[in-house]
Write an enzyme that holds these catalytic residues in place. Structure first.
Site, PDB file in Angstrom:
ATOM      1  N   ASP A  40      46.426  54.961  42.586  1.00 25.38           N
ATOM      2  CA  ASP A  40      46.624  53.517  42.777  1.00 25.38           C
ATOM      3  C   ASP A  40      47.491  53.274  44.016  1.00 25.38           C
ATOM      4  O   ASP A  40      47.241  52.335  44.785  1.00 25.38           O
ATOM      5  CB  ASP A  40      47.312  52.874  41.561  1.00 25.38           C
ATOM      6  CG  ASP A  40      46.309  52.359  40.527  1.00 25.38           C
ATOM      7  OD1 ASP A  40      45.223  52.957  40.425  1.00 25.38           O
ATOM      8  OD2 ASP A  40      46.623  51.382  39.834  1.00 25.38           O
ATOM      9  N   ASP A  76      57.452  63.081  43.521  1.00 22.00           N
ATOM     10  CA  ASP A  76      58.221  61.970  44.094  1.00 22.00           C
ATOM     11  C   ASP A  76      58.135  62.002  45.622  1.00 22.00           C
ATOM     12  O   ASP A  76      57.962  60.964  46.281  1.00 22.00           O
ATOM     13  CB  ASP A  76      59.671  61.950  43.583  1.00 22.00           C
ATOM     14  CG  ASP A  76      60.358  63.307  43.626  1.00 22.00           C
ATOM     15  OD1 ASP A  76      59.689  64.316  43.930  1.00 22.00           O
ATOM     16  OD2 ASP A  76      61.574  63.362  43.359  1.00 22.00           O
ATOM     17  N   LYS A 132      55.887  68.613  39.464  1.00 21.01           N
ATOM     18  CA  LYS A 132      57.316  68.311  39.314  1.00 21.01           C
ATOM     19  C   LYS A 132      57.969  69.587  38.782  1.00 21.01           C
ATOM     20  O   LYS A 132      58.585  69.601  37.715  1.00 21.01           O
ATOM     21  CB  LYS A 132      57.493  67.106  38.367  1.00 21.01           C
ATOM     22  CG  LYS A 132      58.902  66.576  38.275  1.00 21.01           C
ATOM     23  CD  LYS A 132      59.393  65.853  39.528  1.00 21.01           C
ATOM     24  CE  LYS A 132      60.854  65.436  39.371  1.00 21.01           C
ATOM     25  NZ  LYS A 132      61.428  64.882  40.626  1.00 21.01           N
ATOM     26  N   ASP A 181      46.811  59.624  38.346  1.00 24.57           N
ATOM     27  CA  ASP A 181      46.571  58.211  38.024  1.00 24.57           C
ATOM     28  C   ASP A 181      47.476  57.339  38.896  1.00 24.57           C
ATOM     29  O   ASP A 181      47.017  56.375  39.525  1.00 24.57           O
ATOM     30  CB  ASP A 181      46.864  57.980  36.542  1.00 24.57           C
ATOM     31  CG  ASP A 181      46.654  56.538  36.135  1.00 24.57           C
ATOM     32  OD1 ASP A 181      45.643  55.948  36.576  1.00 24.57           O
ATOM     33  OD2 ASP A 181      47.489  55.990  35.394  1.00 24.57           O
TER      34      ASP A 181
HETATM   35  C1  IPM Z   1      42.127  55.079  35.654  1.00 21.87           C
HETATM   36  C2  IPM Z   1      42.652  54.121  34.615  1.00 21.87           C
HETATM   37  C3  IPM Z   1      42.606  54.796  33.262  1.00 21.87           C
HETATM   38  C4  IPM Z   1      43.485  56.034  33.350  1.00 21.87           C
HETATM   39  C5  IPM Z   1      43.008  53.918  32.063  1.00 21.87           C
HETATM   40  C6  IPM Z   1      42.173  52.666  31.975  1.00 21.87           C
HETATM   41  C7  IPM Z   1      42.973  54.678  30.762  1.00 21.87           C
HETATM   42  O1  IPM Z   1      43.932  53.699  34.963  1.00 21.87           O
HETATM   43  O2  IPM Z   1      40.973  55.533  35.509  1.00 21.87           O
HETATM   44  O3  IPM Z   1      42.848  55.380  36.596  1.00 21.87           O
HETATM   45  O4  IPM Z   1      44.720  55.932  33.212  1.00 21.87           O
HETATM   46  O5  IPM Z   1      42.948  57.117  33.543  1.00 21.87           O
HETATM   47 MG    MG Z   2      44.567  54.295  36.890  1.00 27.43          MG
END
Ligand code: IPM
Ligand code: MG
Length: 361
Positions: free
Chosen positions: A251, A223, A191, A247
């Site tokens: 996801d 973004d 960023k 992180d």
């Molecule tokens: C991940 C998880 C962890 C992170 C948490 C549980 C601390 O979300 O491994 O992605 O944020 O690294």
């Molecule tokens: Mg995570």
């Protein structure tokens, strides 16, 4: 080969999925003639309950003395009171820091059999094969000061996003080295239009890129990256980024594969042991019901075999077994389309183990 592997089941569905990971490791050992010795240790909420510490020193010592660590997940509503003095996640962060696991590898591929499990159209996710290389021991997760800073004007809190050039450089080198074994493209995500730490990130990333003239390089703002991951995910090869961006983006990227329950990861430092874990969390809503998807953990076992134990053939056997079981139509609840029959966590693990046995005969 006699190898010691530490199992850290943790909380929620962690113990259920790690049990299937262990089953697969035992099957591999039997089929390929290895001896794996397992030690279980405490981490997370269960470690707080039993020892008052989310990563007891004994657990860390056991991990340190082993060749590889397989972890489930940590955390849950029982321990998530914001005023609690100690949280399960602190155990995971300390484990990463103490073992020096600065690079977190999160591969995202779409199993042909799961093309329709993604909320995105099959023509968007077809051909997706990307690797997120997330910095894991710096940035907002570890910067100090961190905490409450209430004053006379009211409540306040602070986190610190700090990176040193050495931290950025070693992460970028991992990303470029991995790109060389893949499609030779690195996208560095930052960023830099707002954050000073990102401008340093970009400066150092460009310097490292000069050593890898054979690898295509691009910068992308975080973004925009979030958007392009949905719009044209198959264009990405290696995505290198700082801790919190990685992180969040990982996801997001898991949805390309159909479920968070499919994505494995490896956290590596400059020496073993690495920690191998599914990227999903403890899923408290389904914990204890035997319906969690163990495939992210089983695919983490494949990464453990390949990069932790240098057992490439064994790793491929696990990955092929997963593909075969999915191709045969078996689905845990997270992967099933409405009305499709589902199998339990244990049954999925059994099926993968059986597929390994029949392929290596
Ligand atoms: C991940 C998880 C962890 C992170 C948490 C549980 C601390 O979300 O491994 O992605 O944020 O690294
Ligand atoms: Mg995570």
């Amino acid at each position: 080969m006699n190898t010691t592997i530490t199992l850290l089941p943790g909380d929620g569905i962690g113990p259920e999925v790690v049990a299937e990971g262990r089953k697969v490791l035992e099957t591999v050992a039997a089929q390929f003639g290895h001896t794996f010795t397992f030690t279980e240790a405490l981490i997370g909420g269960i470690a707080i309950d039993e020892m008052g510490d989310p990563l007891p020193d004994e657990s860390l010592a056991v991990c340190d003395a082993s060749q590889a660590v397989l972890l489930g997940a940590v955390g849950g509503p029982k321990w998530s009171d914001p005023r609690a003095p100690v949280r399960p996640e602190q155990g995971l962060l300390r484990l990463r820091k103490e073992l020096g696991l600065f690079a977190n590898l999160r591969p995202v591929t779409v199993a042909p059999a799961l093309m329709d499990a993604s909320p995105l159209r099959a023509d968007v996710v077809r051909g997706v094969d990307l690797l997120i290389v997330r910095e894991l021991t710096g940035g907002l997760y570890f910067g100090r000061p961190q905490g409450r800073s209430d004053d006379e004007t009211g409540r306040a809190a602070v986190d610190t996003l700090r990176y040193t050039e050495a931290e950025i450089e070693r992460l970028m080198r991992v990303a470029f080295d991995l790109a060389r074994q893949r499609r030779k493209k690195v996208t560095s995500v930052d960023k830099a239009n707002v954050l000073a730490s990102s401008r340093l990130w970009r400066e150092v990333a460009h310097e490292v890129a000069r050593d890898y003239a054979d690898v295509e390089y691009e910068d992308l703002l975080v973004d925009a990256c979030a958007m392009h991951l949905i719009r044209r995910p198959a264009d990405f090869d290696v995505i290198a980024t700082e801790n919190m961006f990685g992180d969040i983006l990982s996801d997001e990227a898991s949805m390309l594969a159909g479920s968070l329950g499919m994505l494995p990861s490896a956290s590596l430092g400059s020496k073993p042991p690495g920690v191998y874990e599914p990227i999903h969390g403890t899923a408290p809503d389904i914990a204890g019901r035997g319906i969690a998807n163990p495939l992210a953990t089983i695919l983490s076992v494949a990464m453990l075999l390949r990069s932790g134990l240098r057992l490439a053939e064994e790793a491929a056997a696990v990955e092929q077994a997963v593909e075969a079981v999915l191709a045969a139509g078996y689905r845990t609840a997270d992967l099933a389309s409405p009305g499709q029959p589902t199998v339990s966590t244990q049954a999925m693990g059994d099926m993968v183990a059986a597929a390994i046995e029949s392929s290596s005969k």
